[in-house]
Design an enzyme around this catalytic site. Sequence first.
Site, mmCIF file in Angstrom:
data_model
loop_
_atom_site.group_PDB
_atom_site.id
_atom_site.type_symbol
_atom_site.label_atom_id
_atom_site.label_comp_id
_atom_site.label_asym_id
_atom_site.label_seq_id
_atom_site.Cartn_x
_atom_site.Cartn_y
_atom_site.Cartn_z
ATOM 1 N N SER A 207 0.819 -1.211 0.000
ATOM 2 C CA SER A 207 0.000 0.000 0.000
ATOM 3 C C SER A 207 0.854 1.263 0.000
ATOM 4 O O SER A 207 1.990 1.272 0.481
ATOM 5 C CB SER A 207 -0.903 0.017 1.230
ATOM 6 O OG SER A 207 -1.702 -1.141 1.278
HETATM 7 N N1 SAH Z 1 -0.701 -4.852 3.823
HETATM 8 C C1 SAH Z 1 -0.126 -5.326 2.600
HETATM 9 C C2 SAH Z 1 -1.107 -5.150 1.463
HETATM 10 C C3 SAH Z 1 -1.111 -6.311 0.605
HETATM 11 S S1 SAH Z 1 -2.275 -6.273 -0.717
HETATM 12 C C4 SAH Z 1 1.148 -4.582 2.289
HETATM 13 O O1 SAH Z 1 1.236 -3.399 2.603
HETATM 14 O O2 SAH Z 1 2.049 -5.181 1.708
HETATM 15 C C5 SAH Z 1 -3.544 -7.341 -0.112
HETATM 16 C C6 SAH Z 1 -3.118 -8.698 0.369
HETATM 17 O O3 SAH Z 1 -4.292 -9.409 0.757
HETATM 18 C C7 SAH Z 1 -2.428 -9.564 -0.676
HETATM 19 O O4 SAH Z 1 -1.250 -10.069 -0.144
HETATM 20 C C8 SAH Z 1 -3.440 -10.668 -0.955
HETATM 21 O O5 SAH Z 1 -2.846 -11.900 -1.308
HETATM 22 C C9 SAH Z 1 -4.161 -10.762 0.379
HETATM 23 N N2 SAH Z 1 -5.484 -11.372 0.302
HETATM 24 C C10 SAH Z 1 -6.404 -11.257 -0.691
HETATM 25 N N3 SAH Z 1 -7.502 -11.960 -0.394
HETATM 26 C C11 SAH Z 1 -7.290 -12.534 0.826
HETATM 27 C C12 SAH Z 1 -8.067 -13.387 1.662
HETATM 28 N N4 SAH Z 1 -9.296 -13.792 1.321
HETATM 29 N N5 SAH Z 1 -7.532 -13.777 2.838
HETATM 30 C C13 SAH Z 1 -6.287 -13.369 3.206
HETATM 31 N N6 SAH Z 1 -5.512 -12.575 2.461
HETATM 32 C C14 SAH Z 1 -6.004 -12.162 1.267
#
Ligand code: SAH
Length: 213
Positions: free
Chosen positions: A68
């Site tokens: 993000s």
């Molecule tokens: N906080 C993270 C943002 C990652 S983007 C950062 O700053 O790096 C969103 C993340 O949510 C991704 O890694 C994706 O794989 C995960 N995600 C998507 N759907 C999900 C689900 N149903 N359960 C758990 N994680 C999920």
Amino acid sequence: MTEKKTQSQLQDERFRMVQDQIVRRGIHDKNVLEVLRKIQRHLFLPESLWAEAYDDNPLSIGWNQTISQPYIVALMTELLKLGPSDRVLEIGTGSGYQTAVLADIASEVFTVEVLEALQQTAKSRLQELGYRNIAFRLGDGHQGWPEEAPFDKIMVTAAAGEHVPKALTEQLKEGGILVIPVGQFNQMLIVGVKHHGSLETTETIPVRFVPLV
Ligand code: SAH
């Protein structure tokens, strides 16, 4: 060709990031500002992206996922009103950067990720950095982490369709706070406070997150 940046250049950029992108946009939670100055965000990215690590935008971390934008990390963390005794559930470990921010302020973080490759990378990175108050779970975040509930705070870093997943509201403590992007195309960052078993929600700003799968 871009030159490789030195540690001190990266630190200068990090301090400038906090000043220009975060303080200037109105974030004032002292803990949030302090940890964003401290945590080396570039270490959560492949070395080829270090030069961009402190830019004012999200960046790709592979598998169609993103780390993000720094301001969004700061805003979501401030909205949680985190304190040192909080037990926090995070959905979407991703790069692990937001996880580190939470773990530096709160007492314990329980983080759930659905993609094994991302989870593995984030886990070994956070362990190498010395974090001992983070527990990792591979699975679908819609289910939360019932064995560790209830949580003081919950942060979701991928967008829920139209509703806050029911299990997450259930696993939040009475009086606890949840932050989550909601919506399909036009998402809104929502803050929910649990009163008498249900969430009282407030809309904050429009956002763009990858969807929860
Ligand atoms: N906080 C993270 C943002 C990652 S983007 C950062 O700053 O790096 C969103 C993340 O949510 C991704 O890694 C994706 O794989 C995960 N995600 C998507 N759907 C999900 C689900 N149903 N359960 C758990 N994680 C999920």
